[in-house]
Write an enzyme that holds these catalytic residues in place. Structure first.
Site, mmCIF file in Angstrom:
data_model
loop_
_atom_site.group_PDB
_atom_site.id
_atom_site.type_symbol
_atom_site.label_atom_id
_atom_site.label_comp_id
_atom_site.label_asym_id
_atom_site.label_seq_id
_atom_site.Cartn_x
_atom_site.Cartn_y
_atom_site.Cartn_z
ATOM 1 N N ARG A 177 5.545 -0.252 -5.977
ATOM 2 C CA ARG A 177 5.471 -1.030 -4.744
ATOM 3 C C ARG A 177 4.470 -2.176 -4.849
ATOM 4 N NH1 ARG A 177 7.006 2.260 -0.096
ATOM 5 N NH2 ARG A 177 5.397 1.246 1.097
ATOM 6 N N TRP A 233 -3.033 -2.693 -1.470
ATOM 7 C CA TRP A 233 -2.622 -4.073 -1.729
ATOM 8 C C TRP A 233 -3.442 -4.905 -0.752
ATOM 9 C CZ3 TRP A 233 0.138 -8.116 0.770
ATOM 10 C CH2 TRP A 233 0.716 -9.059 -0.082
ATOM 11 N N GLU A 237 9.443 -15.166 -9.838
ATOM 12 C CA GLU A 237 8.777 -13.876 -9.641
ATOM 13 C C GLU A 237 8.217 -13.290 -10.923
ATOM 14 O OE1 GLU A 237 12.118 -11.741 -7.597
ATOM 15 O OE2 GLU A 237 10.490 -10.954 -6.385
ATOM 16 N N GLU A 282 18.865 -17.413 -5.910
ATOM 17 C CA GLU A 282 18.415 -16.106 -6.379
ATOM 18 C C GLU A 282 17.941 -16.194 -7.835
ATOM 19 O OE1 GLU A 282 17.505 -13.475 -5.191
ATOM 20 O OE2 GLU A 282 17.672 -11.973 -6.766
ATOM 21 N N HIS A 316 20.082 -36.920 -3.377
ATOM 22 C CA HIS A 316 19.285 -37.206 -2.173
ATOM 23 C C HIS A 316 17.797 -36.947 -2.399
ATOM 24 C CE1 HIS A 316 22.991 -37.919 -0.068
ATOM 25 N NE2 HIS A 316 23.453 -36.756 -0.513
ATOM 26 N N ASN A 343 -1.940 2.303 5.792
ATOM 27 C CA ASN A 343 -1.055 1.169 5.468
ATOM 28 C C ASN A 343 -0.871 0.358 6.740
ATOM 29 O OD1 ASN A 343 -0.727 2.374 3.011
ATOM 30 N ND2 ASN A 343 1.467 2.776 3.230
ATOM 31 N N GLY A 344 -0.789 -0.946 6.603
ATOM 32 C CA GLY A 344 -0.590 -1.793 7.784
ATOM 33 C C GLY A 344 -1.834 -2.614 8.060
ATOM 34 N N CYS A 354 0.823 -1.214 0.000
ATOM 35 C CA CYS A 354 0.000 0.000 0.000
ATOM 36 C C CYS A 354 0.854 1.260 0.000
ATOM 37 C CB CYS A 354 -0.876 0.026 1.240
ATOM 38 S SG CYS A 354 -1.916 -1.415 1.405
ATOM 39 N N LYS A 358 14.187 -15.228 -9.113
ATOM 40 C CA LYS A 358 13.921 -14.262 -10.188
ATOM 41 C C LYS A 358 12.987 -14.870 -11.225
ATOM 42 C CE LYS A 358 14.800 -11.201 -8.914
ATOM 43 N NZ LYS A 358 15.423 -11.055 -7.625
ATOM 44 N N LYS A 378 6.769 -4.327 -3.722
ATOM 45 C CA LYS A 378 8.186 -3.968 -3.614
ATOM 46 C C LYS A 378 8.632 -3.868 -2.160
ATOM 47 C CE LYS A 378 12.143 -2.762 -5.302
ATOM 48 N NZ LYS A 378 12.913 -3.839 -5.923
#
Ligand code: AGP
Length: 610
Positions: free
Chosen positions: A27, A75, A490, A483, A506, A100-101, A2, A487, A605
């Site tokens: 974001r 969001w 995402e 990483e 294994h 926000n929150g 948000c 990527k 973000k």
């Protein structure tokens, strides 16, 4: 996640609010809204699901006027992505709120407010803020007093801005667990969840602290601390460079940011390292003394930043000779852990606002860590303000949700930290020289690595129709494989798993067939022969491999293996160099798949809720 923008001015603030929201789009969000107050107290509220542009179109087609206003990108957490759940939320057309929150006790508040006669029109926790403040206003007093009384009733996290139609020349804001920054103008003042939103109108900022409540009018800003006492907060001049509209000729921010890496890594090293080694005091006052006592390093982070920390563990133990543990922040904060003697807590974060990492830092302070250091990209952010030491990565604003240049500058910072701590814990002269010389060669090496883009574009074609993939690496390349897999997940939505290649036999070998591409990172290091054996294990089971290899590593392409040569580099910087081809692979696969590269679905973000 948000985003909040607010303004109190003489002029119509609608364009400032919309531009601010556009600057916060990176974001991640799913709906947007704005509420405007005219000096007469007339309130206009417009909300839309989807992009800020849809809100802007709706605003343009109506009469949206207001010299005081609040705006928000949401969001979704509580309640679906619908117009009725989008902010601002109002109580009786008098109180308007953006938030926000998460208000964790919203159900209890909702029940109590409903019993008092309030009707809820959304499924959100935020609407309880609007009605609580309204109920407090009924008791008499100012908006400031009503907000101060209201926040005592909230459990959870909030950065919130509140307007009163009957007092249209001020807003009151409150911060607890979710950042807010006041922007100071000339005869007008602003508020936002991120300074980026306000850069077109001011560069002078006050960062609110935990528990602060502030009253903002055109000409005055009054801040009150958690006890309701007036406080002076420092005014900080921001030097952040950011033009949100500028992709620099690149198709996406992510591609621009991938190509910026040689430059930002050069910036990260500037005035910090010369031919003889680290320059003095680069970690700030007091750091040398702290580093001289360090016996253990505990690293805490999330996502990509966690992968940077994982790589650092290899470096700190191998070169600096100091023991190191690394943990995901959301795990660390909810378990009992043992604090080692003289342990330095290191947090890593691009945004400096990640809720779990911040909570882990606060917990660590209670647990008695010797000191705390944050490696961060945003000056003035919560992690920077709350840590004993801070070290800026200087990557510049990163707009793409998928972190790229922030990651490689984090790794660069960790190599400098390895030198700084190692100096006190027995780093050898040879290792010190080798890291310093590798760091000097790094920007040029990254430039050279970006020249292999064409080969990777071709490779992406073979990849884009796959549903699953495996990434393999060994030693300090294992976190790089992780990483690379993150990527790809995402931005292309292809399922990707990373394994330390010694672990293949294994279990994961059972997955190998021609529909499961296997990506291997293979620098020419002491584990190369071991890695080659793992590659043969995959080949023997009919796997198709894509190997990013040092040109001296002697891999050659055949029907089961495609080799992409990566420029030779010195061992300490290999994890940084090998990150770039994996970023490019994800980018070009996503491009072929047509996904939203800069704002992938469901992601944000800056993850300011837990
Ligand atoms: C990386 O591509 C992601 N966007 C995500 O994993 C991110 O690294 C994580 O949320 C941590 O964020 P931070 O670095 O701002 O703390």
């Amino acid at each position: 996640m948000c985003g909040i923008v607010g303004a109190v001015a003489e002029r119509n603030v609608v364009e400032i609010l919309l531009e601010g929201l556009k600057r916060l789009e990176y974001r991640g969000y799913d709906s947007a809204g704005v509420a405007l107050l005219q000096p007469s107290g007339e309130l206009t509220r417009i909300r839309r699901t989807g992009k800020v542009q849809e809100l802007a179109d709706a605003v343009a087609s109506g009469e949206a006027l207001g010299s005081t206003g609040i705006a928000h990108t949401r969001w979704a957490t509580h309640g679906g992505v619908t117009e009725k759940n989008a902010h601002p939320h109002c109580s009786s057309d008098r109180i308007s709120v953006v938030h926000n929150g998460i208000i964790e006790n919203y159900l209890a508040l909702r029940e109590a407010l409903t019993a008092q006669g309030y009707t809820f029109t959304s499924d959100t926790d935020t609407e309880t803020i609007a009605h609580t403040v309204h109920a407090e206003m009924q008791k008499g007093g100012t908006l400031l007093q009503a907000v101060q009384n209201s926040v005592k009733q909230f459990h959870g996290a909030y950065g919130t801005v509140i307007m009163d139609s009957e007092d249209p020349e001020r807003v009151v804001v409150a911060r607890s667990g979710s950042p807010l920054v006041i922007g100071l103008g000339l005869g007008e003042n602003f508020i936002a969840s991120d300074q980026m939103a306000l850069l077109p109108v001011t560069r002078r900022f006050i960062f609110l602290e935990e528990g602060d409540v502030a009253e903002i009018t055109r000409r005055e800003v009054h801040v009150y601390d958690v006890n309701g006492e007036p406080v002076e907060r420092e005014v900080i001049e921001s030097n952040i460079e950011h033009d949100a509209g500028d992709k620099g000729g690149y198709r996406h921010y992510m591609l621009k940011e991938i190509h910026e890496q040689p430059t930002v890594v050069r910036n990260a090293l500037q005035h910090r390292v010369d031919e003889s080694g680290l320059l003095p005091d680069i970690f700030g006052p007091g750091a040398e003394e702290i580093f001289s006592k360090v016996k253990h390093v505990q690293i805490i982070a999330c996502g990509t930043s966690y992968h940077a920390g994982m790589t650092a563990r290899y470096w700190l133990e191998q070169y600096a000779n100091v023991s190191c543990s690394i943990e995901i922040a959301s795990e660390f904060r909810y378990r009992k852990s043992v604090v080692h003697e003289n342990s330095l807590l290191v947090t890593i974060s691009q945004s400096g606002e990640t809720a779990d990492t911040l909570a882990a830092l606060r917990l660590a302070k209670e647990l008695g860590y010797m000191s705390s250091l944050t490696i961060c990209n945003v000056p003035g952010s919560s992690l920077v303000r709350e840590s004993d030491l801070s070290f800026m990565t200087r990557a510049g604003a990163e707009i793409g949700v998928a972190s790229t240049k922030a990651f490689t500058t984090q790794l660069t910072a960790f190599l400098m930290l390895t030198l700084a701590i190692g100096k006190h814990s027995g780093i050898t002269e040879q290792d010190q020289q080798s890291i310093v010389s590798a760091l000097h060669s790094l920007p040029a090496k990254l430039e050279e690595t970006l020249t292999i883009t064409k080969g990777i574009e071709d490779l992406a074609e073979e990849f884009a129709d796959k549903n699953h993939s495996l990434f393999l690496g060994r030693g300090d390349q294992y976190p790089i494989a992780m990483e690379g897999a993150l990527k790809l997940k995402e931005i292309s939505y292809i399922h990707a798993e990373a394994y330390a290649s010694g672990e293949l036999k294994h279990g994961p070998l059972a997955l190998i067939d021609e529909e499961m591409p296997v990506i291997v990172v293979a620098p020419n290091n002491e584990l190369l022969e071991k890695l080659k054996s793992n590659v043969e294990e995959v080949r023997a089971r009919g796997g198709i491999m894509y190997v990013f290899a040092d040109k001296n590593a002697k891999f050659s392409s055949d029907e089961t293996m495609r080799v992409i040569n990566v420029p030779h580099c010195e061992a300490p910087i290999a994890p940084i160099v090998y990150t770039l081809p994996l970023q490019l692979l994800s980018y070009y696969v996503a491009l072929i798949k047509g996904t939203d590269v800069d704002q992938p679905r469901n992601l944000a973000k800056s993850v300011t809720v837990e």
